[in-house]
Motif scaffolding. Structure first.
Motif, PDB file in Angstrom:
ATOM      1  N   GLY A   1     -17.974 -36.453  -2.353  1.00  0.00           N
ATOM      2  CA  GLY A   1     -18.859 -37.557  -3.848  1.00  0.00           C
ATOM      3  C   GLY A   1     -18.040 -38.175  -4.617  1.00  0.00           C
ATOM      4  O   GLY A   1     -18.020 -39.207  -5.732  1.00  0.00           O
ATOM      5  N   TYR A   2     -16.656 -38.254  -4.674  1.00  0.00           N
ATOM      6  CA  TYR A   2     -15.437 -39.465  -5.328  1.00  0.00           C
ATOM      7  C   TYR A   2     -15.690 -40.206  -4.832  1.00  0.00           C
ATOM      8  O   TYR A   2     -16.500 -41.668  -5.672  1.00  0.00           O
TER       9      TYR A   2
ATOM     10  N   SER B   1     -18.987 -33.005  -0.098  1.00  0.00           N
ATOM     11  CA  SER B   1     -17.576 -32.222  -0.635  1.00  0.00           C
ATOM     12  C   SER B   1     -17.301 -32.463  -1.556  1.00  0.00           C
ATOM     13  O   SER B   1     -17.751 -34.289  -2.271  1.00  0.00           O
ATOM     14  N   VAL B   2     -16.187 -32.737  -2.443  1.00  0.00           N
ATOM     15  CA  VAL B   2     -15.865 -33.387  -3.099  1.00  0.00           C
ATOM     16  C   VAL B   2     -15.027 -34.978  -3.341  1.00  0.00           C
ATOM     17  O   VAL B   2     -15.533 -35.977  -4.163  1.00  0.00           O
ATOM     18  N   ARG B   3     -14.831 -35.113  -1.845  1.00  0.00           N
ATOM     19  CA  ARG B   3     -14.124 -36.396  -1.501  1.00  0.00           C
ATOM     20  C   ARG B   3     -15.591 -37.112  -1.151  1.00  0.00           C
ATOM     21  O   ARG B   3     -15.216 -38.139  -1.764  1.00  0.00           O
TER      22      ARG B   3
ATOM     23  N   ALA C   1     -14.899 -29.586 -10.038  1.00  0.00           N
ATOM     24  CA  ALA C   1     -13.374 -29.729  -9.809  1.00  0.00           C
ATOM     25  C   ALA C   1     -12.038 -30.559 -10.374  1.00  0.00           C
ATOM     26  O   ALA C   1     -11.213 -30.539 -11.484  1.00  0.00           O
TER      27      ALA C   1
ATOM     28  N   ARG D   1      -9.643 -36.299  -8.858  1.00  0.00           N
ATOM     29  CA  ARG D   1     -10.147 -37.348  -8.214  1.00  0.00           C
ATOM     30  C   ARG D   1      -9.413 -36.866  -6.724  1.00  0.00           C
ATOM     31  O   ARG D   1      -8.133 -36.268  -6.570  1.00  0.00           O
ATOM     32  N   PRO D   2      -9.939 -36.755  -5.534  1.00  0.00           N
ATOM     33  CA  PRO D   2      -9.291 -35.964  -3.771  1.00  0.00           C
ATOM     34  C   PRO D   2      -8.178 -36.647  -3.551  1.00  0.00           C
ATOM     35  O   PRO D   2      -7.049 -35.485  -3.165  1.00  0.00           O
TER      36      PRO D   2
ATOM     37  N   ARG E   1     -20.002 -30.960  -7.610  1.00  0.00           N
ATOM     38  CA  ARG E   1     -18.508 -30.320  -6.586  1.00  0.00           C
ATOM     39  C   ARG E   1     -17.564 -31.071  -7.245  1.00  0.00           C
ATOM     40  O   ARG E   1     -16.612 -30.591  -7.919  1.00  0.00           O
ATOM     41  N   LEU E   2     -18.242 -32.293  -7.437  1.00  0.00           N
ATOM     42  CA  LEU E   2     -16.592 -32.911  -7.779  1.00  0.00           C
ATOM     43  C   LEU E   2     -16.998 -32.786  -9.339  1.00  0.00           C
ATOM     44  O   LEU E   2     -15.214 -32.797 -10.227  1.00  0.00           O
ATOM     45  N   GLU E   3     -17.696 -32.741 -10.000  1.00  0.00           N
ATOM     46  CA  GLU E   3     -17.673 -32.120 -11.370  1.00  0.00           C
ATOM     47  C   GLU E   3     -16.885 -31.476 -12.008  1.00  0.00           C
ATOM     48  O   GLU E   3     -15.996 -30.759 -12.623  1.00  0.00           O
TER      49      GLU E   3
END
Length: 365
Positions: free
Chosen positions: A165-166, A161-163, A347, A350-351, A343-345
């Motif tokens: 990933g952060y 997930s993006v979270r 998006a 920052r989640p 996925r962070l990239e």
């Protein structure tokens, strides 16, 4: 990459040199005289200087690349040096697999537990008391702290997930900073003044070449020597050339590079008993160096038995089909971590801010 950049620079240099024949120069001179001027002596002299400039750039590129001694043979990592540190002292950066290799190392040392839930879901659980963490190298502790798994019962969920990933990206940044601090404190790497002077000269010559090709100070051929130096000196921008190993750093490099030589199967003198004793402990380092498959092949060749699967790494469905040491083996964990970064990239947010900040994935250093 350097060759491709050189070709692009050369093409632009050719266009800049000959553009007066098509569009006309900035001055009132027209035609071929705008390129070479009225004197063939000038043209020949500039051509000679261009050859000299290219040669000088190539020499500068060569000396910007550090020449290290022959790789020795080492049968284990340097005490207190984890996989990320070994990779950093060898290459002067940490690569895409450093977080996964570090988590494998922590699992092998018995301070975290890796739990495979599904193809894109892992749980990394902290299981060690603070006293045991004190025996872990500082870079691995840094990643564990960033993921929040340095206390018993703490869990980091890697679900792509993006979270996650952060959190992982913050951990990778902390690892990179910790590696640089460790190398500086131990006196392993210093800034290469020769390289940075070369980079400054390339930037200056690029500006002078552009001025020359514009024809504002004379025929456009005057920009050619500067462009030739830029093409020859592109090597000063290669990754890692801005730093050099100190004498102490060369000793640490020799230990890491020598261990990588053994893990990759490029040393034939290792005994089967020695391989049996250190095989599983060396797996995280082999993964960091990208030679886990060759390390398993070395074990099989030396002992006549298949490489054992570590009890600290859970079985996955991919392992059953191809084996843990195949290209898809440990990469299941690595792929889950990198998926979160990608996925962070994608998006770009920052989640917990809903788009106030943009972050790019950081696979490598």
């Amino acid at each position: 990459m350097r060759t491709a950049v050189g070709v692009v620079v050369g093409v632009f240099a050719g266009i800049g040199l000959l553009w007066p024949l098509v569009w006309g120069p900035a001055s009132d001179v027209r035609g071929f005289a705008a390129v070479v001027g009225d004197s063939w002596v000038l043209a020949v002299g500039v051509a000679g200087l261009s050859v000299v400039g290219l040669g000088a750039g190539l020499v500068w590129s060569r000396y910007a690349s550090e020449r290290l001694p022959e790789v020795p043979v080492r049968y284990g990592p340097r005490p207190g040096v984890g996989p990320a540190q070994a990779e950093y002292v060898m290459h002067k950066w940490i690569g895409d697999s450093a977080p996964a290799a570090t988590l494998l190392h922590l699992a092998e040392r018995g301070v975290v537990r890796l739990v495979f839930v599904s193809e894109d879901l892992w749980r990394i659980e902290g299981i060690a008391a603070p006293g045991r963490w004190a025996r872990i190298d500082p870079i691995s502790r840094t990643l564990a702290g960033a993921l929040g798994i340095r206390t018993p019962g703490a869990v980091f969920v890697a679900d792509g997930s993006v979270r996650s990933g952060y959190v992982l990206k913050r951990g990778m940044e902390a690892m990179s900073d910790a590696c640089r601090s460790w190398a500086a404190e131990e006196g392993l790497l210093v800034i290469s003044g020769r390289t940075w002077i070369g980079r400054a000269m390339v930037c200056l010559c690029a500006v002078l070449a552009a001025v020359g090709f514009l024809g504002v100070v004379g025929p456009t051929i005057l920009g050619l020597p500067f462009a030739a130096f830029v093409i020859g000196a592109l090597g000063v921008f290669a990754a890692g050339t801005g730093l050099r190993h100190t004498p102490t750093g060369r000793q640490v490099w020799a230990d890491a590079a020598g261990f990588e030589r053994v893990l990759s199967g490029r040393s034939s003198g290792i005994r089967s008993a020695a391989i049996g004793e250190c095989f599983l402990a060396a797996v995280p380092y082999a993964f960091a160096f990208g030679v886990a498959g060759r390390w398993a092949a070395t074990y099989r060749r030396a002992t006549g038995r298949p490489a054992p699967d570590p009890d600290w790494y859970p079985a996955t469905t991919l392992d059953d089909d191809a084996g843990l040491y195949a290209d898809v083996g440990f990469n299941n964990l690595d792929a889950t971590l990198c998926m979160a970064l990608y996925r962070l990239e994608a998006a770009g947010t920052r989640p917990d801010t809903g788009g106030d900040h943009s972050f790019g994935a950081m696979c490598g250093f």
